[in-house]
Design an enzyme around this catalytic site. Structure first.
Site, PDB file in Angstrom:
ATOM      1  N   ARG A 161       0.577  -1.481   0.050  1.00  0.00           N
ATOM      2  CA  ARG A 161       0.244  -0.024  -0.362  1.00  0.00           C
ATOM      3  C   ARG A 161       1.028   1.213  -0.039  1.00  0.00           C
ATOM      4  NH1 ARG A 161      -3.763   2.192   4.366  1.00  0.00           N
ATOM      5  NH2 ARG A 161      -5.194   3.678   2.953  1.00  0.00           N
ATOM      6  N   HIS A 185       0.096   4.522  -2.553  1.00  0.00           N
ATOM      7  CA  HIS A 185       0.485   6.012  -1.852  1.00  0.00           C
ATOM      8  C   HIS A 185       1.145   6.597  -2.015  1.00  0.00           C
ATOM      9  CE1 HIS A 185      -3.578   5.070   0.979  1.00  0.00           C
ATOM     10  NE2 HIS A 185      -3.684   4.195  -0.024  1.00  0.00           N
ATOM     11  N   ASN A 238      -4.938   8.781   4.742  1.00  0.00           N
ATOM     12  CA  ASN A 238      -3.241   8.469   4.907  1.00  0.00           C
ATOM     13  C   ASN A 238      -3.564   8.322   6.817  1.00  0.00           C
ATOM     14  OD1 ASN A 238      -1.927   7.593   2.854  1.00  0.00           O
ATOM     15  ND2 ASN A 238      -1.166   9.496   2.483  1.00  0.00           N
ATOM     16  N   HIS A 282      -6.183  -5.765  -2.735  1.00  0.00           N
ATOM     17  CA  HIS A 282      -7.253  -6.518  -1.606  1.00  0.00           C
ATOM     18  C   HIS A 282      -7.138  -7.629  -1.230  1.00  0.00           C
ATOM     19  CE1 HIS A 282      -8.589  -1.637  -1.786  1.00  0.00           C
ATOM     20  NE2 HIS A 282      -7.311  -1.841  -1.402  1.00  0.00           N
TER      21      HIS A 282
HETATM   22  C1  HEM Z   1      -9.419   1.166  -6.250  1.00  0.00           C
HETATM   23  C2  HEM Z   1      -9.016   1.942  -5.072  1.00  0.00           C
HETATM   24  C3  HEM Z   1      -8.373   2.001  -3.673  1.00  0.00           C
HETATM   25  C4  HEM Z   1      -9.640   2.637  -2.398  1.00  0.00           C
HETATM   26  C5  HEM Z   1     -10.726   3.059  -2.012  1.00  0.00           C
HETATM   27  C6  HEM Z   1      -8.720   1.893  -1.545  1.00  0.00           C
HETATM   28  C7  HEM Z   1      -8.894   2.035   0.191  1.00  0.00           C
HETATM   29  C8  HEM Z   1      -8.462   0.739   1.092  1.00  0.00           C
HETATM   30  C9  HEM Z   1      -8.844   1.533   2.810  1.00  0.00           C
HETATM   31  C10 HEM Z   1      -9.806   2.416   2.846  1.00  0.00           C
HETATM   32  C11 HEM Z   1      -7.445  -0.084   3.166  1.00  0.00           C
HETATM   33  C12 HEM Z   1      -8.027   0.230   4.001  1.00  0.00           C
HETATM   34  C13 HEM Z   1      -7.354   1.327   5.536  1.00  0.00           C
HETATM   35  C14 HEM Z   1      -7.505   1.058   6.837  1.00  0.00           C
HETATM   36  O1  HEM Z   1      -8.355   0.442   7.503  1.00  0.00           O
HETATM   37  O2  HEM Z   1      -6.815   1.686   7.788  1.00  0.00           O
HETATM   38  C15 HEM Z   1      -6.312  -0.263   1.754  1.00  0.00           C
HETATM   39  C16 HEM Z   1      -6.223  -1.074   2.594  1.00  0.00           C
HETATM   40  C17 HEM Z   1      -5.129  -1.566   1.508  1.00  0.00           C
HETATM   41  N1  HEM Z   1      -4.700  -1.330  -0.131  1.00  0.00           N
HETATM   42 FE1  HEM Z   1      -6.117  -0.127  -0.488  1.00  0.00          FE
HETATM   43  N2  HEM Z   1      -7.762   0.981  -1.750  1.00  0.00           N
HETATM   44  C18 HEM Z   1      -7.757   1.134  -2.845  1.00  0.00           C
HETATM   45  C19 HEM Z   1      -6.713   0.945  -4.584  1.00  0.00           C
HETATM   46  C20 HEM Z   1      -4.980   0.207  -3.852  1.00  0.00           C
HETATM   47  C21 HEM Z   1      -4.321  -0.494  -4.929  1.00  0.00           C
HETATM   48  C22 HEM Z   1      -4.559  -0.140  -6.463  1.00  0.00           C
HETATM   49  C23 HEM Z   1      -3.525  -1.245  -4.000  1.00  0.00           C
HETATM   50  C24 HEM Z   1      -2.400  -1.943  -4.142  1.00  0.00           C
HETATM   51  C25 HEM Z   1      -2.018  -2.643  -5.771  1.00  0.00           C
HETATM   52  C26 HEM Z   1      -4.232  -1.165  -2.596  1.00  0.00           C
HETATM   53  C27 HEM Z   1      -3.498  -1.357  -1.208  1.00  0.00           C
HETATM   54  C28 HEM Z   1      -3.861  -2.062  -0.636  1.00  0.00           C
HETATM   55  C29 HEM Z   1      -3.757  -3.149   1.003  1.00  0.00           C
HETATM   56  C30 HEM Z   1      -2.286  -3.726   0.312  1.00  0.00           C
HETATM   57  C31 HEM Z   1      -4.297  -2.210   1.825  1.00  0.00           C
HETATM   58  C32 HEM Z   1      -3.936  -3.276   3.319  1.00  0.00           C
HETATM   59  C33 HEM Z   1      -2.997  -2.648   4.548  1.00  0.00           C
HETATM   60  C34 HEM Z   1      -2.424  -2.918   5.830  1.00  0.00           C
HETATM   61  O3  HEM Z   1      -3.420  -3.846   6.314  1.00  0.00           O
HETATM   62  O4  HEM Z   1      -1.923  -2.510   6.199  1.00  0.00           O
HETATM   63  N3  HEM Z   1      -5.232  -0.584  -2.563  1.00  0.00           N
HETATM   64  N4  HEM Z   1      -7.111   0.426   0.903  1.00  0.00           N
END
Ligand code: HEM
Ligand code: NAG
Length: 341
Positions: free
Chosen positions: A78, A82, A111, A210
C-alpha cells in the site's frame, strides 16, 4: 528450487514455500530483463553495478518483517501505491512533517492512522546505507518492497524498474485529492485512476491488491446497516459476520481482513469474493455490482488467476512508472527516508 516450488508442495505449505522460493529471486531482476532504459529513465537492474546486493537486501528486509507480522506485506504494498498517486513515485509519502518545510502526506485523510510500515522501510534503508551509502533511493525501496511483498504471499514474481530519485517535497493537499476513497463508485474510481494516467483496466486489476491486508471497521461500518438504496449490498451472512467483528460499528478499533477467504495469500479470491457480495469496502463491491466494464473484468479475474497475475504485473509496472524523478537537479538520494538531505 524448481521442485520446491512445484504446485503440490506449494499447496501443502501454503506460506512457507513461497518464502523459500523468494530466496532464489535475489538476482532475478538483474538477469531476467535487459537493462535498457525505458522512456521515463527507469531501468531493470539499475543497481547491478552501483549496489549489486540492493535487491537482495530489500528482499531480506521484507521477508524478515513479514515473518514477524504477516500483515506487513500488505502495508508495504500500500505504501508504494500511496506514494505513486501523489506527485509520482518519488518517496514523498515517507517525508515527516517539518514545520515550515514539509507538510507530511502521512497526515492526509486517507493516510492518517492508516498507512504503516515506515519502520520497516527505515531499517531496510539503514541496511542499504551501510552497504552502499547514498546509492539506493527511498522511492525505489518502496517499489522493491512492494514487489517482494506480492511474491511473499504467493503472488506473481516480476522484475522491477528502478532508478527513481527521491523528492525534496511532499504534498498533503494532493494526497487528499488524488487518493481514492472507500466510498467511491465505479465512475469516481475510474476518474481517480485516470487523473494519474491509469486506465479503468489498471484500476480493476490493481484493486486486487486487496487480496491481502486489513481495513478498520470505520471504513465499512455504514455497510453493516442494510440499505435498499445501496447499489452494492453485502451478502447477509458476511454482513452478520462483520457486525460481530465491529460491535460498536465505526467506533470499533478492529482491523478486518479485506479478503475473507484467503487473507494472507496473494490470489484472485478477492475477485471471487466479489461474486458472492463479499467485498469488504464499498469501493471493492461496486466493481462487480455495477454493470459494465469493471463487472466483466472482475468475472474474468475471478475465473483466471493467471489472467489477473499478468494484468496485475503490467499495471503495477505502469503505476510504478508514474512521474519518476530521474534528473539529479530535481531530486536526491535521501540518507534518511523520513527527511530531505
Ligand atoms: C481502488 C481504490 C482503492 C481504495 C478506495 C482503497 C482503499 C483502502 C482502504 C480504505 C484501506 C483500509 C485502510 C485502513 O483501514 O486503515 C485499504 C487497505 C489496503 N489497500 Fe487499498 N484502496 C484502493 C486501491 C488499492 C491499490 C491499487 C492497492 C495496491 C495495489 C491497494 C492496497 C491496499 C492494501 C494492501 C491494503 C491493506 C493495508 C494493510 O493491511 O496495512 N489498495 N485500501
Ligand atoms: C458516483 O458518485 C458521484 C459522487 O461521488 C456522483 O456524482 C455520481 O453521480 C455517481 N455515479 C454513479 C454512476 O452512481
Amino acid at each position: 528450487m524448481a521442485t520446491q516450488c512445484s504446485p503440490s508442495i506449494f499447496l501443502r505449505f501454503k506460506v512457507i514455500i513461497p518464502l523459500l522460493c523468494l530466496l532464489s529471486i535475489g538476482d532475478m531482476s538483474c538477469s531476467a530483463k535487459s537493462n535498457s532504459k525505458t522512456s521515463n529513465g527507469l531501468q531493470y537492474g539499475f543497481y547491478k553495478h552501483s549496489c549489486p546486493r540492493a535487491e537482495l537486501i530489500v528482499h531480506q528486509g521484507v521477508r524478515k518483517a513479514v515473518v514477524e507480522e504477516a500483515r506487513m506485506a500488505a502495508s508495504l504494498l500500500r505504501l508504494h501505491f500511496h506514494d505513486c498517486f501523489v506527485q509520482g513515485c518519488d518517496g514523498s509519502l515517507l517525508l515527516k512533517t517539518v514545520s515550515g518545510v514539509i507538510e507530511s502526506e502521512q497526515e492526509a485523510a486517507p493516510n492518517l492512522n492508516s498507512v504503516r510500515g515506515f519502520d520497516v522501510i527505515d531499517s531496510i534503508k539503514a541496511a542499504l546505507e551501510s552497504e552502499c551509502p547514498g546509492v539506493v533511493s527511498c522511492a525505489d525501496i518502496l517499489a522493491m518492497a512492494a514487489r517482494d511483498s506480492i511474491a511473499v504471499g504467493g503472488g506473481p514474481q516480476y522484475s522491477v524498474l528502478l532508478g527513481r530519485l527521491d523528492s525534496r517535497t511532499a504534498n498533503k493537499a494532493l494526497a487528499n485529492k488524488n487518493l481514492p476513497g472507500f466510498n467511491f463508485n465505479v465512475s469516481d474510481l475510474v476518474a481517480s485512476f485516470a487523473n494519474v494516467g491509469l486506465s479503468a483496466q489498471d484500476m480493476v486489476a490493481l484493486s486486487g491488491g486487496h487480496t491481502i491486508g486489513k481495513a478498520g471497521c470505520d471504513k465499512f461500518a455504514e455497510r453493516l446497516t442494510p440499505n435498499s438504496d445501496d447499489p452494492a449490498p453485502l451478502d447477509s451472512s458476511y454482513r452478520k459476520y462483520l457486525s460481530q467483528l465491529c460491535p460498536d460499528g465505526a467506533n470499533t478499533e478492529t482491523d478486518v481482513n479485506l479478503d475473507v477467504k484467503t487473507p494472507i495469500r496473494f490470489d484472485n479470491a478477492y475477485y471471487s469474493n466479489l461474486l458472492k457480495n463479499r467485498g469488504l469496502l464499498h469501493s471493492d463491491q461496486v466493481l462487480y455490482s455495477t454493470p459494465g466494464f469493471s463487472h466483466d473484468q472482475v468475472l474474468r479475474y475471478a475465473h483466471s488467476n493467471q489472467a489477473w497475475f499478468s494484468d496485475f504485473v503490467r499495471s503495477m509496472t505502469k503505476m510504478g512508472s508514474l512521474d519518476p524523478i530521474t534528473a539529479y537537479d530535481q531530486g536526491e538520494i535521501r540518507k534518511n527516508c523520513g527527511y530531505i538531505n
